[in-house]
Design a protein around this motif. Structure first.
Motif, short mmCIF file in Angstrom:
data_model
loop_
_atom_site.label_atom_id
_atom_site.label_comp_id
_atom_site.label_asym_id
_atom_site.label_seq_id
_atom_site.Cartn_x
_atom_site.Cartn_y
_atom_site.Cartn_z
N LEU A 84 15.53 3.67 12.44
CA LEU A 84 15.71 4.65 11.38
C LEU A 84 17.16 5.12 11.32
O LEU A 84 17.73 5.29 10.24
CB LEU A 84 14.78 5.86 11.61
CG LEU A 84 14.91 7.01 10.62
CD1 LEU A 84 14.52 6.55 9.21
CD2 LEU A 84 14.04 8.17 11.05
N TRP A 141 6.64 5.03 5.53
CA TRP A 141 7.52 4.52 6.58
C TRP A 141 6.72 3.96 7.74
O TRP A 141 7.02 2.89 8.26
CB TRP A 141 8.45 5.64 7.06
CG TRP A 141 9.15 5.31 8.35
CD1 TRP A 141 8.83 5.77 9.58
CD2 TRP A 141 10.24 4.42 8.54
NE1 TRP A 141 9.66 5.24 10.53
CE2 TRP A 141 10.54 4.41 9.91
CE3 TRP A 141 11.00 3.63 7.69
CZ2 TRP A 141 11.57 3.64 10.44
CZ3 TRP A 141 12.03 2.86 8.23
CH2 TRP A 141 12.30 2.87 9.59
N CYS A 149 13.90 1.23 4.45
CA CYS A 149 13.48 2.55 3.99
C CYS A 149 13.17 2.50 2.50
O CYS A 149 13.11 3.53 1.84
CB CYS A 149 14.59 3.59 4.26
SG CYS A 149 14.70 4.05 5.99
#
Length: 153
Positions: A84, A141, A149
């Motif tokens: 992330l 997600w 993303c």
């Protein structure tokens, strides 16, 4: 397993120097009367007032990583957090590890027995919608491969 019990288990697994670092950074939790068990210490470390006292000691990168972790939901893996943040390898990965170490020294984020990262509940509650993510976006997600993303709708 609740985060309080994972915190108590993690605290119980620490060697003396590492536990001393935690107690030095979060001295309010070890104030008199001394906690009698790691469970009692974990409870004190999870009190909203105690967590609030720890926050001003953190830098913006520490808070950024904590918010990113909060956005993933619990439990989350270090690998998912690294993906992330774009910190899967190299200098960025070392920086993430250093930041997670500091958050652990403050007993705000710690690894559980299964290798997932846990977070003190009052810290997670600092953000109403971490990174502005709604529950729908977070579920997207978690359902998609961790390489993108991109919206899932």
């Amino acid at each position: 397993m609740k985060s309080r019990s994972t915190l108590a288990a993690w605290l119980g697994s620490l060697d003396a120097p590492r536990l001393a670092r935690v107690l030095a950074t979060r001295g309010d939790a070890a104030a008199a009367p001394d906690p009698r068990t790691t469970g009692e210490l974990a409870d004190r470390l999870q009190r909203p007032g105690s967590v609030a006292l720890a926050l001003p000691r953190l830098t913006l990168p520490h808070l950024h990583v904590a918010e990113a972790l909060a956005s993933l939901g619990e439990p989350a893996s270090r690998d998912d957090l690294a993906k992330l943040l774009g910190a899967a390898d190299g200098e960025a990965a070392r920086g993430l590890d250093s930041t997670l170490e500091t958050l652990a020294d403050h007993a705000l984020v710690w690894p559980d027995g299964a290798g997932a990262l846990r977070m003190a509940s009052p810290l997670r509650q600092v953000w109403e919608a971490p990174w502005g993510w709604t529950a729908l976006w977070r579920n997207c997600w978690q359902a998609r491969p961790r390489t993108s993303c991109a919206p899932c709708w």
